[in-house]
Design a protein around this motif. Sequence first.
Motif, PDB file in Angstrom:
ATOM      1  N   ARG A 322       0.829  -1.212   0.000  1.00  0.00           N
ATOM      2  CA  ARG A 322       0.000   0.000   0.000  1.00  0.00           C
ATOM      3  C   ARG A 322       0.860   1.257   0.000  1.00  0.00           C
ATOM      4  NH1 ARG A 322      -2.817  -0.494   4.669  1.00  0.00           N
ATOM      5  NH2 ARG A 322      -1.715   1.130   5.819  1.00  0.00           N
ATOM      6  N   GLU A 420      -4.318  -0.679  -6.822  1.00  0.00           N
ATOM      7  CA  GLU A 420      -5.410  -0.750  -5.852  1.00  0.00           C
ATOM      8  C   GLU A 420      -4.851  -1.092  -4.476  1.00  0.00           C
ATOM      9  OE1 GLU A 420      -8.699  -3.184  -6.880  1.00  0.00           O
ATOM     10  OE2 GLU A 420      -9.163  -2.078  -8.721  1.00  0.00           O
ATOM     11  N   GLU A 422      -5.982  -1.543  -0.042  1.00  0.00           N
ATOM     12  CA  GLU A 422      -7.044  -1.710   0.953  1.00  0.00           C
ATOM     13  C   GLU A 422      -6.615  -1.035   2.235  1.00  0.00           C
ATOM     14  OE1 GLU A 422      -9.548  -5.307   3.140  1.00  0.00           O
ATOM     15  OE2 GLU A 422      -8.581  -5.657   1.194  1.00  0.00           O
ATOM     16  N   TRP A 423      -7.508  -0.235   2.806  1.00  0.00           N
ATOM     17  CA  TRP A 423      -7.192   0.524   4.007  1.00  0.00           C
ATOM     18  C   TRP A 423      -8.409   0.522   4.922  1.00  0.00           C
ATOM     19  CZ3 TRP A 423      -6.762   6.541   4.409  1.00  0.00           C
ATOM     20  CH2 TRP A 423      -6.229   6.898   5.645  1.00  0.00           C
ATOM     21  N   ARG A 426     -11.657  -0.858   3.464  1.00  0.00           N
ATOM     22  CA  ARG A 426     -12.154  -0.246   2.235  1.00  0.00           C
ATOM     23  C   ARG A 426     -11.098  -0.380   1.144  1.00  0.00           C
ATOM     24  NH1 ARG A 426     -14.543   5.540   4.565  1.00  0.00           N
ATOM     25  NH2 ARG A 426     -16.116   4.655   5.953  1.00  0.00           N
ATOM     26  N   ARG A 427     -11.556  -0.471  -0.092  1.00  0.00           N
ATOM     27  CA  ARG A 427     -10.644  -0.621  -1.223  1.00  0.00           C
ATOM     28  C   ARG A 427     -10.638   0.663  -2.051  1.00  0.00           C
ATOM     29  NH1 ARG A 427      -7.730  -4.444  -3.598  1.00  0.00           N
ATOM     30  NH2 ARG A 427      -8.438  -5.961  -2.057  1.00  0.00           N
ATOM     31  N   ARG A 438     -12.835   5.394  -4.493  1.00  0.00           N
ATOM     32  CA  ARG A 438     -13.323   4.176  -3.872  1.00  0.00           C
ATOM     33  C   ARG A 438     -13.611   3.115  -4.924  1.00  0.00           C
ATOM     34  NH1 ARG A 438     -16.032   3.937   1.055  1.00  0.00           N
ATOM     35  NH2 ARG A 438     -16.412   1.762   0.471  1.00  0.00           N
ATOM     36  N   MET A 441     -15.879  -3.397  -2.856  1.00  0.00           N
ATOM     37  CA  MET A 441     -15.199  -4.612  -2.374  1.00  0.00           C
ATOM     38  C   MET A 441     -15.770  -5.835  -3.082  1.00  0.00           C
ATOM     39  SD  MET A 441     -12.905  -3.767  -0.085  1.00  0.00           S
ATOM     40  CE  MET A 441     -12.652  -5.160   1.004  1.00  0.00           C
TER      41      MET A 441
END
Length: 441
Positions: A322, A420, A422-423, A426-427, A438, A441
């Motif tokens: 990420r 992409e 994920e945090w 949320r993706r 956004r 998912m």
Amino acid sequence: MTNSIAENDSAQDQGRHRILLVGLSIVVLIWYIAMWSVGLLGCWTARKRYRSRPNPTPSLVPTTLPSSAPGVSILRPLKGLDANLSENLESSFKQDYPNFEILLSVADEHDKALPIVHGLLEKYPNVNARVIIGEEQVGVNPKVNNLMRSYNEAAHDILWVLDSNVAVVPGALARAVDILSRPSSHPNPSWRRIALVHHVPFAISSRATFGARLEEAFLNTNHAKMYIAVNAAAVDSCVMGKSNLFRRSDLERLDGSLVRQQYHDSRQGLGLAMFARFLAEDNMIGLALWHELDLRHDLSYDVAYNALGDMRFSDYVWRRVRWIRVRKPITLVATSLEPFTESVMLGAIVATTMRYLIGMPIQLFLPVHFLLWTLVDLDVYASLAGYSLPSSKRWSFLVAWLVRELLAFPIWILGIIGNEVEWRGRRYKVLQNGEAERVPM
């Protein structure tokens, strides 16, 4: 005669080939020396800055009247039960500073962090602290959305944004304000006012999960070394958002020209809201202050203690991925060169170069290379921690350090080929200009 000409051409080709290889070898050695210079700068700066922390200016200690010290609003965005949450938040209540408030932000009135927050408010009734529930949707970044009400309602111009998984020592605020408040009337006409003070994260792994050990080995050695060195050189902004102190009035002066976007619309205003379209809002705030306002940053003399909790191996890998994917469009050159700053890739290339140039055996060069690299990293650890690596965790730490080094290139490849991330459940898709959107998912 034809054979003679062909042999002459072949000799010339071999000569040009050797010149090219020698030239590339020289470039490699220059790069190697440069990387060692950066690493030693980080090590030396860590020793100088963190092994003897100065006392804050007398006007910034609690014995003076609160009105004599600049007011500070501590903003803590919360979501769920982070590791050591109570201890992390309590460190804000214990600051040895005469004039501050604490604004604890949660987006949801049912957030699991609220019972801990209310317990601290009862424990410290004399501290000016309150909870702000509810977010403002100004962009895709949930942290910025969560902070917007606190940002707008803060009583003071100086803001200290402190993540929920971070704890600080009682004198950290006073020392940070000391740096931020250095007089602008400097004898050197090229000196630029400090607009942002940030803290190096120091990982605390209270659990025995392998992912947490990898994160600890990374943050407390290589990451800290490079982070400190880049900020010591001060050639450009390099800011991480665990703990940042800045002035709201400076943010309000920004117009977004750095990223060539128009922010004057009803959805996104100026100030903090302008950075809600980025996931790396901390990095973008630092870049904007540096380039738009021609101001500079400085590291504090304290670290931000980052509690890791139960981090699995996969958590560590995707966290690093990420970071790479979020930074890639913002600092493309630096991100592209990253593998050539790591010990494994760099050591392998230079070992091959040294064997070609002077016939040095690879099995002789690499052990010396890794030994010296490890010693520098452990010295950085000791500077940040205030003590050497304890013998009880030495071997587990060194194993995690070695695995981290070996994983650096594969993780970089994984980060480079995608966009992409994920945090917090949320993706998002990171766009070419650094903004995010956004993704279902």
